[in-house]
Write a protein that holds these residues in place. Structure first.
Motif, PDB file in Angstrom:
ATOM      1  N   GLY A  26      -3.265  -4.802   2.273  1.00  0.00           N
ATOM      2  CA  GLY A  26      -2.608  -5.954   2.642  1.00  0.00           C
ATOM      3  C   GLY A  26      -3.408  -7.105   2.387  1.00  0.00           C
ATOM      4  N   GLY A  27      -2.627  -8.237   1.999  1.00  0.00           N
ATOM      5  CA  GLY A  27      -3.287  -9.630   1.820  1.00  0.00           C
ATOM      6  C   GLY A  27      -4.341  -9.596   0.612  1.00  0.00           C
ATOM      7  N   ASP A  28      -5.649  -9.908   0.927  1.00  0.00           N
ATOM      8  CA  ASP A  28      -6.756  -9.708  -0.272  1.00  0.00           C
ATOM      9  C   ASP A  28      -7.522  -8.594   0.092  1.00  0.00           C
ATOM     10  OD1 ASP A  28      -8.151 -10.938   1.828  1.00  0.00           O
ATOM     11  OD2 ASP A  28      -9.180 -12.290   0.690  1.00  0.00           O
ATOM     12  N   TRP A  29      -7.150  -7.773   1.121  1.00  0.00           N
ATOM     13  CA  TRP A  29      -8.140  -6.544   1.520  1.00  0.00           C
ATOM     14  C   TRP A  29      -7.754  -5.279   0.645  1.00  0.00           C
ATOM     15  CZ3 TRP A  29     -11.989  -6.877   5.336  1.00  0.00           C
ATOM     16  CH2 TRP A  29     -11.673  -7.943   6.126  1.00  0.00           C
ATOM     17  N   CYS A  30      -8.687  -4.558   0.631  1.00  0.00           N
ATOM     18  CA  CYS A  30      -8.568  -3.058   0.150  1.00  0.00           C
ATOM     19  C   CYS A  30      -9.399  -2.186   1.056  1.00  0.00           C
ATOM     20  CB  CYS A  30      -9.037  -2.924  -1.199  1.00  0.00           C
ATOM     21  SG  CYS A  30     -10.644  -2.773  -1.701  1.00  0.00           S
ATOM     22  N   LEU A  31      -8.694  -1.000   1.133  1.00  0.00           N
ATOM     23  CA  LEU A  31      -9.591   0.207   1.850  1.00  0.00           C
ATOM     24  C   LEU A  31     -10.283   1.025   0.907  1.00  0.00           C
ATOM     25  CD1 LEU A  31      -9.975   1.591   4.764  1.00  0.00           C
ATOM     26  CD2 LEU A  31      -7.941   3.040   3.913  1.00  0.00           C
ATOM     27  N   ARG A  78       2.998   0.771  10.699  1.00  0.00           N
ATOM     28  CA  ARG A  78       2.089  -0.168  11.595  1.00  0.00           C
ATOM     29  C   ARG A  78       2.380  -1.485  11.325  1.00  0.00           C
ATOM     30  NH1 ARG A  78      -2.693   1.978  13.274  1.00  0.00           N
ATOM     31  NH2 ARG A  78      -3.259   4.222  12.553  1.00  0.00           N
ATOM     32  N   GLY A  79       3.459  -1.920  10.662  1.00  0.00           N
ATOM     33  CA  GLY A  79       3.741  -3.418  10.499  1.00  0.00           C
ATOM     34  C   GLY A  79       2.559  -4.146  10.071  1.00  0.00           C
ATOM     35  N   LEU A  81       2.518   3.880   3.176  1.00  0.00           N
ATOM     36  CA  LEU A  81       3.345   4.064   4.277  1.00  0.00           C
ATOM     37  C   LEU A  81       2.836   3.817   5.631  1.00  0.00           C
ATOM     38  CD1 LEU A  81       4.995   7.724   3.066  1.00  0.00           C
ATOM     39  CD2 LEU A  81       6.156   5.536   3.521  1.00  0.00           C
ATOM     40  N   ASP A  82       1.788   4.222   5.729  1.00  0.00           N
ATOM     41  CA  ASP A  82       0.936   3.860   6.960  1.00  0.00           C
ATOM     42  C   ASP A  82       1.015   2.434   7.381  1.00  0.00           C
ATOM     43  OD1 ASP A  82      -0.929   4.678   9.320  1.00  0.00           O
ATOM     44  OD2 ASP A  82      -2.005   3.216   8.426  1.00  0.00           O
TER      45      ASP A  82
END
Length: 263
Positions: A125-130, A167-168, A162-163
Motif C-alpha cells: 500500500g502507498g509507497d510501502w512494501c513488506l 483489512r481495508g 487479499l489480506d
C-alpha cells in the motif's frame, strides 16, 4: 514445483487472510521447504524509516541496533527507496564489494551471525512494501531455492493483496507489534547539544534526512523548492565539514553512542 510440503501451510495462509495470523501463516508458507535459521519481517517506505514488524529466532538487541542505526546501511531498504522493485531479492544480487565491506554485511549481519538472506518483497500500500526475510547462519541459498521462491511469488503476492483488501488497506495500523519478536518503529531525534552551528531550519531539514525522507519529500514537508533543499544540504555539509549523507548519519550515530555509553 515441489508441492508436497506446502499444501497444509498454503491452506492455513489462505484461511488467515484478513486476520492477525496472516503474516505468521505467510512466513510458514514461504519457508515451508526452504531451509532457514531465522526470519525477520520489515516494512520499507520510500519516504520514511523502516518498521520492524516481527522476527523468529532473532535477537531483540539486534532489532534495536537495526532501528537505531543500521537501517541506513540496509541494501534492501536502499534498493526500495531507489527502485521500488518487488519480488524475490537475494542478498547476493545487492551485495557488491563495497557492501560486503560495509556496515550492514560486515557489521550488522556478522554480529547477527547471518551469512546469507533472501527477501520476499510484497506491495503493502502507498509507497510501502513488506519484506519477509529468510536468513541462514552457515550456508548460502542455492539458485534452485531462489528459483523455487520466484516460481511461487505470485501466490505470496496474491495472498498479501487479499489480506490488504480484507483489512481495508490498514496493514500498518493492524500490525502494530505487540508480542514477542516484535519491536516498534523508532525515529531518530537530534539532541540539543549536537550540531549547535546549525540554524533551526537546518536542524528541521536534518531531522527529516535522518528519518529517511528524500529531497522531494523534504521540500514538500517544509514547503520549499527542491533547489532550496539542495542549497540547505550544501550549507549544512559545509558547516559540519562533511561531503555525504552517509557522513551525516555516522556523526549522528557516533554522538548518540557516546551519549549512551557515557563517562
Amino acid at each position: 514445483m515441489r508441492m508436497g510440503n506446502i499444501w497444509a501451510p498454503l491452506a492455513k495462509a489462505i484461511a488467515a487472510t484478513g486476520t492477525d495470523r496472516h503474516v505468521d501463516c505467510l512466513i510458514d508458507l514461504i519457508g515451508a521447504d526452504i531451509e532457514h535459521d531465522l526470519v525477520t519481517v520489515t516494512r520499507y517506505s520510500a519516504t520514511q524509516t523502516p518498521e520492524f514488524v516481527k522476527h523468529r529466532r532473532f535477537s531483540d538487541e539486534m532489532v534495536q541496533r537495526y532501528l537505531a542505526s543500521y537501517y541506513v546501511f540496509d541494501p534492501f531498504y536502499a534498493s526500495w527507496r531507489r527502485e521500488r522493485r518487488l519480488g524475490i531479492m537475494p542478498l547476493k544480487r545487492l551485495a557488491d564489494d563495497e557492501a560486503k565491506r560495509g556496515q550492514y554485511i560486515a557489521g550488522f549481519l556478522a554480529q547477527s551471525e547471518i551469512c546469507d538472506e533472501v527477501g520476499i518483497m510484497l506491495a503493502d500500500g502507498g509507497d510501502w512494501c513488506l519484506g519477509i526475510f529468510l536468513d541462514r547462519s552457515s550456508a548460502s541459498f542455492k539458485d534452485s531455492e531462489i528459483a523455487r521462491l520466484e516460481e511461487r511469488l505470485p501466490v505470496f503476492a496474491a495472498l498479501h493483496a487479499l489480506d490488504i483488501t480484507a483489512r481495508g488497506n490498514e496493514f500498518s495500523r493492524t500490525s502494530v507489534p505487540t508480542g514477542p519478536g516484535a519491536s516498534p518503529q523508532q525515529k531518530p531525534s537530534i539532541p540539543a547539544s549536537l550540531w549547535p552551528e546549525l540554524s533551526q531550519r537546518e536542524r528541521e531539514l536534518v531531522q527529516l534526512v535522518l528519518a529517511g525522507h528524500p529531497t522531494a519529500s523534504i521540500a514538500e514537508r517544509l514547503g520549499i523548492a527542491i533547489g532550496t533543499v539542495k542549497n540547505h544540504r550544501r550549507r549544512i555539509y559545509e558547516k559540519l565539514d562533511i561531503t555525504t549523507e552517509r557522513e551525516l548519519f555516522l556523526q549522528f550515530f557516533q554522538a548518540r553512542a557516546s551519549r549512551l555509553n557515557g563517562p
